[in-house]
Design a protein around this motif. Structure first.
Motif, short mmCIF file in Angstrom:
data_model
loop_
_atom_site.label_atom_id
_atom_site.label_comp_id
_atom_site.label_asym_id
_atom_site.label_seq_id
_atom_site.Cartn_x
_atom_site.Cartn_y
_atom_site.Cartn_z
N TYR A 1 0.83 -1.19 0.00
CA TYR A 1 0.00 0.00 0.00
C TYR A 1 0.87 1.25 0.00
CZ TYR A 1 -4.17 -2.75 1.22
OH TYR A 1 -5.21 -3.64 1.21
N SER A 2 0.26 2.35 -0.47
CA SER A 2 0.91 3.66 -0.39
C SER A 2 -0.15 4.74 -0.36
CB SER A 2 1.85 3.88 -1.58
OG SER A 2 2.52 5.13 -1.46
N THR A 3 0.03 5.74 0.51
CA THR A 3 -0.94 6.83 0.60
C THR A 3 -0.34 8.02 1.34
OG1 THR A 3 -3.18 7.43 1.29
CG2 THR A 3 -1.93 6.01 2.77
N HIS A 4 -0.94 9.20 1.08
CA HIS A 4 -0.62 10.41 1.85
C HIS A 4 -1.45 10.49 3.13
CE1 HIS A 4 1.98 12.13 -1.10
NE2 HIS A 4 1.05 12.46 -1.97
N LEU A 5 -2.43 9.61 3.32
CA LEU A 5 -3.25 9.67 4.52
C LEU A 5 -2.37 9.60 5.77
CD1 LEU A 5 -6.14 7.29 3.44
CD2 LEU A 5 -6.37 9.73 3.94
N PRO A 6 -2.67 10.40 6.80
CA PRO A 6 -1.81 10.44 7.99
C PRO A 6 -1.65 9.07 8.64
CG PRO A 6 -3.35 12.28 8.02
CD PRO A 6 -3.77 11.38 6.89
N ALA A 7 -0.43 8.78 9.05
CA ALA A 7 -0.16 7.50 9.69
C ALA A 7 -1.00 7.32 10.94
CB ALA A 7 1.32 7.41 10.04
N SER A 8 -1.21 8.40 11.70
CA SER A 8 -1.97 8.28 12.93
C SER A 8 -3.41 7.81 12.66
CB SER A 8 -1.98 9.62 13.68
OG SER A 8 -2.46 10.66 12.84
N ASP A 9 -4.00 8.25 11.55
CA ASP A 9 -5.35 7.80 11.18
C ASP A 9 -5.35 6.34 10.74
OD1 ASP A 9 -6.40 10.29 11.75
OD2 ASP A 9 -6.34 10.98 9.67
N ILE A 10 -4.32 5.95 10.02
CA ILE A 10 -4.23 4.57 9.55
C ILE A 10 -4.08 3.62 10.73
CG2 ILE A 10 -2.86 2.94 8.19
CD1 ILE A 10 -2.07 5.40 6.44
N TRP A 11 -3.17 3.97 11.64
CA TRP A 11 -2.93 3.10 12.79
C TRP A 11 -4.15 2.99 13.69
CZ3 TRP A 11 2.33 5.93 13.58
CH2 TRP A 11 3.26 5.41 12.67
N ALA A 12 -4.96 4.04 13.76
CA ALA A 12 -6.17 3.99 14.58
C ALA A 12 -7.14 2.92 14.08
CB ALA A 12 -6.86 5.35 14.58
N ARG A 13 -7.00 2.54 12.79
CA ARG A 13 -7.87 1.52 12.20
C ARG A 13 -7.27 0.13 12.26
NH1 ARG A 13 -9.75 6.13 10.81
NH2 ARG A 13 -11.76 6.34 9.79
N LEU A 14 -6.05 0.02 12.75
CA LEU A 14 -5.37 -1.27 12.79
C LEU A 14 -4.75 -1.47 14.17
CD1 LEU A 14 -3.57 -1.22 9.33
CD2 LEU A 14 -5.46 -2.71 9.98
N PRO A 15 -5.52 -1.76 15.18
CA PRO A 15 -4.96 -1.98 16.52
C PRO A 15 -3.93 -3.11 16.49
CG PRO A 15 -7.35 -1.83 16.59
CD PRO A 15 -6.98 -1.91 15.15
N GLY A 16 -2.87 -2.91 17.25
CA GLY A 16 -1.83 -3.94 17.32
C GLY A 16 -1.06 -4.09 16.04
N ALA A 17 -0.88 -3.00 15.29
CA ALA A 17 -0.29 -3.11 13.95
C ALA A 17 1.19 -3.48 13.99
CB ALA A 17 -0.46 -1.79 13.20
N ARG A 18 1.86 -3.33 15.14
CA ARG A 18 3.27 -3.69 15.17
C ARG A 18 3.48 -5.17 14.88
NH1 ARG A 18 8.19 -1.84 16.77
NH2 ARG A 18 9.66 -3.44 17.37
N ALA A 19 2.56 -6.01 15.33
CA ALA A 19 2.70 -7.44 15.11
C ALA A 19 2.25 -7.85 13.70
CB ALA A 19 1.88 -8.19 16.15
N GLY A 20 1.82 -6.94 12.92
CA GLY A 20 1.30 -7.19 11.58
C GLY A 20 0.17 -6.23 11.35
N PRO A 21 -0.34 -6.18 10.16
CA PRO A 21 -0.04 -7.06 9.03
C PRO A 21 0.98 -6.48 8.05
CG PRO A 21 -2.03 -5.83 8.59
CD PRO A 21 -1.53 -5.37 9.92
N PHE A 22 1.61 -5.31 8.38
CA PHE A 22 2.45 -4.63 7.39
C PHE A 22 3.87 -4.39 7.90
CE2 PHE A 22 -1.85 -2.92 6.35
CZ PHE A 22 -1.96 -3.48 5.08
N MET A 23 4.77 -4.24 6.95
CA MET A 23 6.05 -3.60 7.20
C MET A 23 5.87 -2.13 6.82
SD MET A 23 9.73 -4.22 5.39
CE MET A 23 11.17 -3.25 5.91
N TRP A 24 6.04 -1.23 7.78
CA TRP A 24 5.81 0.19 7.54
C TRP A 24 7.11 0.86 7.12
CZ3 TRP A 24 0.71 1.27 8.03
CH2 TRP A 24 -0.06 0.43 8.83
N VAL A 25 7.10 1.64 6.05
CA VAL A 25 8.28 2.37 5.61
C VAL A 25 7.91 3.82 5.33
CG1 VAL A 25 9.38 0.32 4.61
CG2 VAL A 25 8.00 1.81 3.16
N THR A 26 8.87 4.71 5.51
CA THR A 26 8.62 6.13 5.24
C THR A 26 9.95 6.85 5.01
OG1 THR A 26 7.34 8.04 5.98
CG2 THR A 26 8.77 7.01 7.61
N THR A 27 9.86 8.06 4.49
CA THR A 27 11.03 8.92 4.35
C THR A 27 10.74 10.26 5.00
OG1 THR A 27 10.25 9.62 2.16
CG2 THR A 27 11.91 7.86 2.23
#
Length: 358
Positions: A68-94
């Motif tokens: 996936y890729s988007t300009h949507l704020p990370a804080s909003d994305i993470w609010a929809r994926l509780p426990g995201a550290r254990a999955g389902p994504f590898m998060w990357v940014t610059t």
């Protein structure tokens, strides 16, 4: 010559690119598209850049099989994926030095003729001073990751979710690590960001510099912290995969008398076959997911049909799906593998050019 071959680690999560605007994200997008092909990359930009679209994607079958890729704020994305550290994504940014980012952003919006975020047309004074005083929010890079807008909060949120971050001019190093983590040789560097001229610091007056220092102090701390982490980590991956370029001597990549098999049967594949024939190189097969038929009289085989059948050949990648290509060509027994996608796409059509044997 042999291409380094690594086994593919299991259970590698898909990559989610947290795309802070104006942070050299276009090149990173191309790396993601090459990783598994455009069919495994879902983007949320422009009209699709809404949380409703994101929610719909996450609830669809196979949602977590895609990058996936988007300009949507990370804080909003993470609010929809509780426990995201254990999955389902590898998060990357610059992360980009904030003043450099502002100058690039200002140049971009003036060229478009619209101020963000409401895309109101430029009227009257569209100077850099007006942009900084009226449009630029405080510490936007920090706020992308945490609404507090501080470097400390942003870094804590990034660390809590296992975000792999790099300075914007280290995209190649960042994505080399992503590829290496999946058992792949890195690609040759990709540079696909906009080439529009960016204003230099000469455009800054003492007044504007003071305004930027007040508004971007936390972003500067974030940028410095990510740069320091990157310098400590260093670069620990191998050399890029051999890559066919216009100026190359083909014999250095395909030794005399050696046959070639191709991965990918796209619109440009016949051009590559024609060019190789003009160079005296035999193409013995084209590999695709399903197989069947012929391309320029060359048989098209399914990946499973080719398994172990082509030792002592060179595999050329003529498709965007890099990881599937490497796995398929390795399984076919290729002695070496060469990335030929960009070269293939740049070839003229032999039907309307004067391509002729040397």
């Amino acid at each position: 010559m042999t291409t380094e071959k690594r086994s593919r680690p299991s259970h590698q999560p898909p990559v989610f690119h947290l795309h802070v605007p104006k942070n050299a994200g276009t090149s990173l997008l191309w790396y993601l598209q090459r990783l598994d092909g455009p069919g495994r990359l879902t983007t949320f930009y422009e009209k699709r850049q809404t949380l409703a679209h994101l929610d719909a994607a996450f609830s669809a079958p196979g949602a977590f099989d895609s990058h996936y890729s988007t300009h949507l704020p990370a804080s909003d994305i993470w609010a929809r994926l509780p426990g995201a550290r254990a999955g389902p994504f590898m998060w990357v940014t610059t992360i980009r030095p904030p003043v450099q980012r502002v100058l690039s952003w200002y140049r971009y919006v003036v060229a478009r003729g619209y101020w963000p975020p409401a895309d109101g047309p430029l009227r009257g004074d569209n100077s850099l001073r007006t942009f900084v005083s009226s449009v630029l929010s405080e510490n936007p890079q920090c706020r992308y990751f945490h609404p507090a807008g501080t470097a400390e909060a942003a870094l804590a949120a990034m660390d809590a979710h296992g975000v792999v971050a790099a300075p914007s001019d280290h995209v190649t190093m960042l994505m080399d690590g992503v590829y290496a983590g999946r058992g792949l040789q890195p690609l040759a560097p990709i540079h696909r960001n906009r080439t529009d001229p960016v204003l230099t610091r000469d455009a800054l007056t003492p007044e504007i510099e003071e305004m930027l220092a007040q508004r971007l102090g936390e972003d500067a701390k974030l940028s410095d912290a990510i740069l320091a982490r990157t310098q400590m980590a260093g670069r620990a991956v191998g050399d890029p995969i051999p890559t066919l370029r216009v100026q190359d001597d083909l014999a250095t990549l395909v030794p005399a008398g050696q046959s070639v098999i191709l991965f990918g049967a796209g619109m440009t594949t016949p051009r590559l076959i024609a060019w190789l024939r003009l160079k005296g190189v035999a193409v013995v097969a084209v590999l695709t997911t399903s197989g069947g038929g012929r391309v320029s009289e060359v048989p098209v085989l399914a990946i499973d049909e080719a398994r172990g059948r082509f030792p002592e050949t060179v595999g050329l990648i003529a498709a965007q799906a890099y990881a599937p290509a490497v796995r398929a060509l390795t399984a076919a027994g290729c002695e070496s593998i060469v990335d030929a996608l960009d070269f293939t796409e740049a070839l003229p059509d032999p039907a309307w050019t004067n391509m002729a044997p040397e």
